[in-house]
Each structure stands twice: as structure tokens, then as C-alpha cells.
Design a protein around this motif. Structure first.
Motif, mmCIF file in Angstrom:
data_model
loop_
_atom_site.group_PDB
_atom_site.id
_atom_site.type_symbol
_atom_site.label_atom_id
_atom_site.label_comp_id
_atom_site.label_asym_id
_atom_site.label_seq_id
_atom_site.Cartn_x
_atom_site.Cartn_y
_atom_site.Cartn_z
ATOM 1 N N HIS A 164 -8.904 47.007 39.927
ATOM 2 C CA HIS A 164 -9.118 45.578 40.162
ATOM 3 C C HIS A 164 -10.551 45.142 39.876
ATOM 4 O O HIS A 164 -10.904 43.993 40.179
ATOM 5 N N ALA A 165 -11.362 46.031 39.305
ATOM 6 C CA ALA A 165 -12.773 45.717 39.028
ATOM 7 C C ALA A 165 -13.458 45.173 40.277
ATOM 8 O O ALA A 165 -14.199 44.186 40.241
ATOM 9 N N LEU A 166 -13.208 45.804 41.405
ATOM 10 C CA LEU A 166 -13.704 45.325 42.692
ATOM 11 C C LEU A 166 -15.236 45.318 42.701
ATOM 12 O O LEU A 166 -15.868 46.376 42.577
ATOM 13 N N PRO A 167 -15.866 44.159 42.870
ATOM 14 C CA PRO A 167 -17.330 44.090 42.815
ATOM 15 C C PRO A 167 -17.975 44.348 44.172
ATOM 16 O O PRO A 167 -18.785 43.558 44.663
ATOM 17 N N LEU A 168 -17.610 45.474 44.786
ATOM 18 C CA LEU A 168 -18.076 45.827 46.115
ATOM 19 C C LEU A 168 -18.297 47.340 46.205
ATOM 20 O O LEU A 168 -17.612 48.111 45.519
#
Length: 337
Positions: A69-73
Motif C-alpha cells: 500500500h506504499a504506506l508512508p509511515l
């Protein structure tokens, strides 16, 4: 159940606007709060230490979802940091955290830990650092809640924060390290994220060539395109197998996961390089634009491929281990791995 719920949460809340905002430097607070409310930062923490008893292999699968999900965290980093704290009997982080492996070279002197840590994920945002250091030749971990500053802000090529921290902190919460070395944990997390991102890159590429038409036919009907899709699918499958190998090795409390992580790291890096190139070719110039989702994933793949030791480093580690067992031990070494 946890993985399915986490997958839906990331799909719903990690939308285009959130990722674009994060790539411009904004901290996605609402997304982090949703992740934290699910307890995902504690996924690797044993139940007796405040976690919720998730199987470690399933917990590591959350890092693969984050890649998909390309999680930016810093979810994976916080999971690993909290596990290191829990196993050492130290208080858990109350928010996002980062870990600094012993390889960073921080120095312990007179009860203070000092030095510079490069490329710390979300270093300007995290509230807790878990620092690994050597004392009497043994690994220890310390929890720091203050005592550092951002010496230089930076990002990787996927625009994920990678900050240089200047650290000068008194050690008040420390204990012998009980888990796997943090550098291995970081390398394993990147293997899992690569596998997740490649799953999505394959899906994006299939959708693109199925929708786009040339000479009155969908691109997917051309044999050359089908061959490239099959090649990409093979690389994604190999990365997935590598992710499984790394997760199972790191989930085992006993034993040394170095060989498994090294092999997984090498294979996943190769898969990232090949599949990202094929995906960009299939998408044409549009895949290089920052507005297209493919750009987010391929830039992340190229970044994760080289973090916590690139393929050259891990190839050297694997080769040195093979040479160390000698001629008579080589075959048992191969089949045991």
C-alpha cells in the motif's frame, strides 16, 4: 483476521491524496492514529509484554502489506523497536519509533551515548529511539525519549524521510538485548516491503496493458507483452518466497537468521531491479511521472533495495559464510540453508 482488517484499513485510508501529501513532507497523523488504534505497532510484542499474541510470521506480514500500500509511515520500524524494548524488559514506545543498529557506530562513554546516526527513518518525527550498542562485547539496547536533534533532514528517492541525527543522550533505560540484531531486523523488513510492493506493481502493470490499446488491440494480447508480464510475475513470486524465508527465520527466537536474511535480501533486490524495469517499460513514460502510482512503488523498490545493506553487502556476507565452512562442510551448508 488482523491481516484482513489491516489490509482494508490501509486500502481505505492510504489513498492518493495521503501518499502525495506525505511525499511532500507532511506527517499523516490521522493514518498513524488509525494504525495505532488497531495496535499494529505492537504486533511483534509478546502478549505478556503488552502485545496481543499475534503469530510473529503474521506480524511480519504487516510489513508486506505496508509495502503493497506504499504506506508512508514507520510501521515496520516501530514494530521492531517495540519488540526490542519488550524483549529487553523496557517500556514500550508510546508513538512512532525508530531503531539504530550497533553498526551505526554510536559511542558509549560515561553513561552517555553519543554520535551521529545517518538515514534514520522519520528521524525528525519519531518520539522514541531504540539504540543498540556494545558493552563488554555484548549487545545492549537503550530507550531514548530525548537527547537528539536533526543534524540534516533528508529523504530517500521515494521521498520517505531519512534524517541524520546528532545524539548526545544520558542512558537511563537500558538492558541486554534479547532479540535478533537490529540490522538483521531492518534488512528483513525491507525484504517484506519489497515483496508487497512487487505484488502491487504486477497488478498495476496487468491493469495497464489490459486497458491500453495499440493497433486496435489491448497491449496484453501481444505475445511480447505477455512474456514480460510472465517474467515480472516470476520475479514477484521469487520475492514473495524470499519474504517468507526471512519472516520465518526472524520469527524463530533461537538460532541465527543471518543466512536466511542474506539469501532473501539478495534475491529480493534482484527481483526489485528486474521487475521495476519491466514495469516501467510496460507503462511507457507515464510510469516515471510523480503523479502515477507506479512511480511511488518503483522509487520505493529502488530505495528499499539498498537500505540496511545492499545486495553487494549481503552477497559478501553469504560468500564469507560459505567459505568459512570449508570444502567438506559446503554441501551440508547449502542443504541446511
Amino acid at each position: 483476521m488482523v491481516l484482513g482488517t489491516a489490509d482494508r484499513l490501509m486500502a481505505d485510508q492510504c489513498d492518493d491524496a495521503t501518499v502525495r501529501s506525505a511525499r511532500r513532507g507532511a506527517w499523516p497523523a490521522s493514518l498513524w492514529n488509525a494504525i495505532a488504534q488497531m495496535g499494529l505497532p505492537l504486533a511483534l510484542v509478546p502478549e505478556g509484554s503488552g502485545g496481543f499474541g499475534l503469530d510473529p510470521v503474521d506480524a511480519f506480514a504487516l510489513a508486506r502489506l505496508a509495502g503493497r500500500h506504499a504506506l508512508p509511515l514507520p510501521l515496520g520500524e516501530t514494530m521492531a523497536a517495540n519488540q526490542a524494548l519488550a524483549l529487553a524488559g523496557l517500556p514500550l514506545a508510546e508513538g512512532p519509533a525508530a531503531f539504530i543498529p550497533v553498526e551505526s557506530g554510536l559511542v558509549l562513554r560515561d553513561g552517555r551515548i553519543t554520535g551521529t546516526a545517518d538515514r534514520v527513518p522519520w528521524g525528525a518525527t519519531v518520539g522514541t529511539l531504540v539504540v543498540e550498542y556494545l558493552l563488554g562485547g555484548a549487545r545492549h539496547v537503550a530507550r531514548l525519549d530525548s537527547g537528539w536533534r536533526v543534524a540534516e533532514s533528508g529523504t530517500n528517492i521515494a521521498h520517505m524521510p531519512r534524517d541524520r541525527l546528532s545524539i548526545d543522550a544520558a542512558i537511563t533505560a537500558t538492558a541486554p538485548a534479547q532479540g535478533h540484531p537490529l540490522y538483521l531486523m531492518g534488512a528483513g523488513l525491507r525484504v517484506l516491503q519489497i515483496a508487497g510492493a512487487l505484488d502491487q506493481v504486477l497488478d498495476l502493470s496487468i491493469a495497464h496493458v489490459s486497458d491500453r490499446k495499440q493497433f486496435g488491440r489491448a497491449l496484453a494480447t501481444f505475445q511480447a507483452i505477455q512474456h514480460e508480464l510472465a517474467r515480472m510475475a516470476g520475479e514477484a513470486a521469487a520475492a514473495g518466497a524470499a519474504a517468507g524465508l526471512a519472516a520465518e527465520a526472524l520469527a524463530e527466537a533461537a538460532g541465527d537468521p543471518m543466512l536466511s536474511v542474506a539469501a532473501a535480501r539478495i534475491r529480493s533486490a534482484e527481483a526489485a531491479s528486474v521487475a521495476a524495469g519491466v514495469a516501467q517499460q510496460l507503462h511507457g513514460a507515464i510510469g516515471f511521472t510523480q503523479e502515477h502510482r507506479l512511480h511511488w512503488y518503483t522509487s520505493a523498490l529502488w530505495s528499499w533495495r539498498d537500505e540496511y545493506g545492499g545486495p553487494h553487502h549481503w552477497t559478501q556476507c553469504l560468500g564469507a559464510a560459505a567459505l568459512a565452512v570449508g570444502r567438506d562442510g559446503f554441501w551440508p551448508f547449502v542443504v541446511a540453508a
